[in-house]
Design a protein around this motif. Structure first.
Motif, mmCIF file in Angstrom:
data_model
loop_
_atom_site.group_PDB
_atom_site.id
_atom_site.type_symbol
_atom_site.label_atom_id
_atom_site.label_comp_id
_atom_site.label_asym_id
_atom_site.label_seq_id
_atom_site.Cartn_x
_atom_site.Cartn_y
_atom_site.Cartn_z
ATOM 1 N N VAL A 243 35.069 -85.380 37.451
ATOM 2 C CA VAL A 243 35.766 -86.235 36.472
ATOM 3 C C VAL A 243 36.077 -87.629 37.023
ATOM 4 C CG1 VAL A 243 36.743 -84.200 35.291
ATOM 5 C CG2 VAL A 243 38.187 -85.511 36.875
ATOM 6 N N ALA B 282 33.189 -81.248 32.813
ATOM 7 C CA ALA B 282 34.154 -80.653 33.761
ATOM 8 C C ALA B 282 34.095 -79.132 33.688
ATOM 9 C CB ALA B 282 35.574 -81.145 33.471
ATOM 10 N N GLY B 283 34.115 -78.609 32.469
ATOM 11 C CA GLY B 283 34.084 -77.157 32.289
ATOM 12 C C GLY B 283 32.777 -76.555 32.797
ATOM 13 N N GLY C 28 44.598 -77.277 36.371
ATOM 14 C CA GLY C 28 43.944 -76.269 37.207
ATOM 15 C C GLY C 28 43.302 -75.163 36.402
ATOM 16 N N PHE D 99 32.820 -76.488 36.556
ATOM 17 C CA PHE D 99 33.676 -75.384 36.995
ATOM 18 C C PHE D 99 32.919 -74.059 36.880
ATOM 19 C CE2 PHE D 99 36.993 -72.299 37.135
ATOM 20 C CZ PHE D 99 38.000 -72.861 37.902
ATOM 21 N N THR E 275 35.663 -86.899 31.592
ATOM 22 C CA THR E 275 35.841 -85.448 31.738
ATOM 23 C C THR E 275 34.701 -84.637 31.128
ATOM 24 O OG1 THR E 275 37.142 -85.273 29.721
ATOM 25 C CG2 THR E 275 38.366 -85.638 31.765
ATOM 26 N N VAL F 188 43.360 -86.301 40.772
ATOM 27 C CA VAL F 188 42.361 -87.370 40.879
ATOM 28 C C VAL F 188 42.590 -88.361 39.743
ATOM 29 C CG1 VAL F 188 40.514 -86.007 41.964
ATOM 30 C CG2 VAL F 188 40.736 -86.009 39.467
ATOM 31 N N GLY G 127 37.513 -75.788 41.306
ATOM 32 C CA GLY G 127 38.464 -76.800 40.842
ATOM 33 C C GLY G 127 38.245 -78.137 41.533
ATOM 34 N N THR H 26 43.442 -80.364 41.084
ATOM 35 C CA THR H 26 43.309 -81.339 42.165
ATOM 36 C C THR H 26 43.629 -82.705 41.565
ATOM 37 O OG1 THR H 26 41.530 -79.965 43.052
ATOM 38 C CG2 THR H 26 41.689 -82.211 43.896
ATOM 39 N N THR I 23 40.452 -72.335 32.012
ATOM 40 C CA THR I 23 40.620 -73.622 32.683
ATOM 41 C C THR I 23 41.689 -74.422 31.947
ATOM 42 O OG1 THR I 23 38.823 -74.661 31.430
ATOM 43 C CG2 THR I 23 38.244 -73.658 33.548
ATOM 44 N N SER J 76 35.014 -79.727 40.143
ATOM 45 C CA SER J 76 35.122 -80.334 38.808
ATOM 46 C C SER J 76 36.069 -81.527 38.822
ATOM 47 C CB SER J 76 35.469 -79.305 37.731
ATOM 48 O OG SER J 76 36.245 -78.282 38.201
ATOM 49 N N ALA J 77 37.046 -81.517 39.717
ATOM 50 C CA ALA J 77 37.908 -82.700 39.850
ATOM 51 C C ALA J 77 37.089 -83.895 40.336
ATOM 52 C CB ALA J 77 39.053 -82.412 40.817
ATOM 53 N N GLY K 186 42.386 -77.893 32.341
ATOM 54 C CA GLY K 186 42.242 -79.329 32.524
ATOM 55 C C GLY K 186 42.842 -79.768 33.858
ATOM 56 N N ALA K 187 43.565 -80.863 33.862
ATOM 57 C CA ALA K 187 44.140 -81.404 35.103
ATOM 58 C C ALA K 187 45.103 -80.429 35.778
ATOM 59 C CB ALA K 187 44.850 -82.721 34.809
HETATM 60 P P1 ADP Z 1 36.561 -78.150 29.444
HETATM 61 O O1 ADP Z 1 35.859 -79.307 30.069
HETATM 62 O O2 ADP Z 1 35.680 -76.980 29.211
HETATM 63 O O3 ADP Z 1 37.401 -78.515 28.264
HETATM 64 P P2 ADP Z 1 38.858 -78.254 31.236
HETATM 65 O O4 ADP Z 1 39.260 -79.507 30.577
HETATM 66 O O5 ADP Z 1 39.878 -77.167 31.364
HETATM 67 O O6 ADP Z 1 37.582 -77.591 30.560
HETATM 68 O O7 ADP Z 1 38.323 -78.631 32.683
HETATM 69 C C1 ADP Z 1 37.663 -77.699 33.510
HETATM 70 C C2 ADP Z 1 38.158 -77.832 34.947
HETATM 71 O O8 ADP Z 1 37.860 -79.155 35.414
HETATM 72 C C3 ADP Z 1 39.654 -77.670 35.127
HETATM 73 O O9 ADP Z 1 39.999 -76.308 35.329
HETATM 74 C C4 ADP Z 1 39.906 -78.507 36.370
HETATM 75 O O10 ADP Z 1 39.595 -77.760 37.528
HETATM 76 C C5 ADP Z 1 38.900 -79.648 36.234
HETATM 77 N N1 ADP Z 1 39.488 -80.829 35.583
HETATM 78 C C6 ADP Z 1 39.352 -81.209 34.298
HETATM 79 N N2 ADP Z 1 40.042 -82.347 34.041
HETATM 80 C C7 ADP Z 1 40.626 -82.689 35.204
HETATM 81 C C8 ADP Z 1 41.477 -83.777 35.629
HETATM 82 N N3 ADP Z 1 41.862 -84.746 34.776
HETATM 83 N N4 ADP Z 1 41.879 -83.807 36.913
HETATM 84 C C9 ADP Z 1 41.501 -82.848 37.791
HETATM 85 N N5 ADP Z 1 40.711 -81.816 37.468
HETATM 86 C C10 ADP Z 1 40.268 -81.728 36.197
#
Ligand code: ADP
Ligand code: NA
Length: 290
Positions: free
Chosen positions: A270, A237-238, A210, A241, A234, A229, A263, A227, A205, A266-267, A207-208
Motif C-alpha cells: 500500500v 492489499a487483500g 491488521g 495478503f 490500497t 505505513v 501483513g 503495520t 483482514t 501488504s503494508a 485494513g490498517a
Molecule cells: P481488501 O484490500 O481486501 O479490502 P484490507 O483492506 O483488509 O483488504 O487489506 C488487506 C491487508 O492489507 C490488511 O489486513 C493489512 O495487513 C494490509 N493493509 C491494508 N491497508 C493498510 C494500511 N493502510 N496500512 C497498513 N496495512 C494495510
C-alpha cells in the motif's frame, strides 16, 4: 509442494479523461495505460513473489502473449492458462482529473473455465498442495471439490463478495479469507456468526488495523496488529495478503508468524502505486522494518 491458483486474469485499461463521460457523450481520452490485473493473477503473483511454486489455472483470449510474459517474469507457471476463443477479461477504467472513476468489466475468458481443464491441471496435485480460489471465475465449487478429493487444501478468498457464492463453496473449503466489511455482510446474509460456519479457519483482514484469525472448531480467535505505513494505493492489499499468507502457511510457518509476514507484505504494497507490479518480493518484505 505447489500452490495452484484458479483465478481471473485481466487486462486493465486505464483511460485518463477530463471528466467521467455523460450518457451519449463522446469523449477523447488523454492517455491510456494498460496493466495486468484480476484478483487471481494478483494472488498468484503475490504467492510467487513470496517464494512459493505457483501454477495459475485460468484463461485468456487471443493476443495475450504479454500477459504470459508478465506472469512468468514474476515466477508464475502459466502452462494451465488456456488461450480461448473469447476476449481476455478486462476492465475499462476511466479516471477523471478530479480522481473520480467509472469502471466497466468484462469477465471474458475468466468466465469460460471448464471442469475438465481444471481437473487436468490438478492431475498431479495432492496432499501438501494448496488451491487458491477467488470469486472472479466460473467453476469455483467444481474446482474446490476436485481438489478436496485429492487432499489438496482449499483456500477461498471471498472477493468480489457474494454471500451465495460463499455459501456454495464453504463445505468444500478449508480456509476462508475476507475483509471486515465482507465478514459483516456474510454474517447478516447467512444469519450466522462466523464461528458457526462450516469451514475450519477464517481470516478477516482489517485494513490498517491488521487481521484476525478465527479457528471455528476451538472457538479461538486472535489478531495481528497492522503495520504502520503511509498508504498511497490500497488496491491489491487483500490479494497481496492472500497470496503471502497461503505461501507462508504452505511452507510451514506458524499461523502467528504467517499472519504477521502477510501483513508486512501488504503494508509494503500500500506504500506503492499499482497492483501486480507493486507487490513486494520476499526479500523486500524481510528487509522491511517500518
Ligand atoms: P481488501 O484490500 O481486501 O479490502 P484490507 O483492506 O483488509 O483488504 O487489506 C488487506 C491487508 O492489507 C490488511 O489486513 C493489512 O495487513 C494490509 N493493509 C491494508 N491497508 C493498510 C494500511 N493502510 N496500512 C497498513 N496495512 C494495510
Ligand atoms: Na483495501
Amino acid at each position: 509442494m505447489t500452490i495452484y491458483c484458479l483465478g481471473s486474469v485481466n487486462a486493465d485499461h486505464f483511460y485518463a479523461v477530463p471528466h467521467i463521460p455523460e450518457p451519449g457523450e463522446t469523449l477523447a481520452a488523454l492517455e491510456l495505460t494498460t496493466g495486468l490485473g484480476g484478483k487471481g493473477a494478483n494472488q498468484s503473483v503475490a504467492a510467487a513473489k513470496a517464494g512459493a511454486q505457483v501454477i495459475h489455472i485460468g484463461g485468456v483470449g487471443p493476443g495475450s502473449e504479454w500477459i504470459f510474459e508478465r506472469l512468468e517474469s514474476y515466477g508464475v507457471d502459466t502452462r494451465h492458462i488456456a488461450t480461448l476463443d473469447v476476449p481476455t477479461g478486462h476492465a475499462i477504467i476511466n479516471v477523471a482529473e478530479d480522481g473520480e472513476n467509472a469502471i466497466v468489466i468484462l469477465a471474458g475468458a475468466n468466465g469460460a473455465q471448464s471442469e475438465d481443464r481444471i481437473a487436468a491441471a490438478l492431475q498431479d496435485a495432492g496432499a501438501g498442495d494448496v488451491l487458491l480460489i477467488q470469486n472472479e471465475t466460473n467453476c469455483q465449487v467444481e474446482a474446490a471439490r476436485v481438489a478436496r478429493e485429492k487432499g489438496v487444501e482449499v483456500v477461498y478468498s471471498a472477493a468480489p463478495f457474494d454471500a451465495e457464492a460463499v455459501r456454495a463453496i464453504l463445505p468444500a473449503t478449508d480456509m476462508l479469507l475476507l475483509n471486515e466489511v465482507e465478514a459483516a455482510q456474510l454474517e447478516k446474509a447467512l444469519e450466522q456468526s462466523l464461528f458457526s460456519l462450516p469451514v475450519a479457519r477464517i481470516v478477516v483482514t482489517l485494513g490498517a488495523k491488521g487481521a484476525r484469525w478465527i479457528d471455528t472448531r476451538s472457538g479461538d480467535s486472535w489478531e495481528v496488529a497492522g503495520t504502520r505505513v503511509e498508504a498511497v494505493d490500497t488496491t491489491g492489499a487483500g490479494d497481496t495478503f492472500a497470496g503471502y499468507l497461503a505461501a507462508a502457511l504452505h511452507e510451514g510457518m506458524k499461523p502467528e508468524e504467517a499472519m504477521a509476514f502477510a501483513g508486512k507484505a501488504s503494508a509494503l504494497k500500500v506504500t506503492r502505486h499499482g497492483t501486480a507490479n507493486a507487490i513486494p518480493m520476499r526479500a523486500e518484505v524481510e528487509a522491511f522494518s517500518p
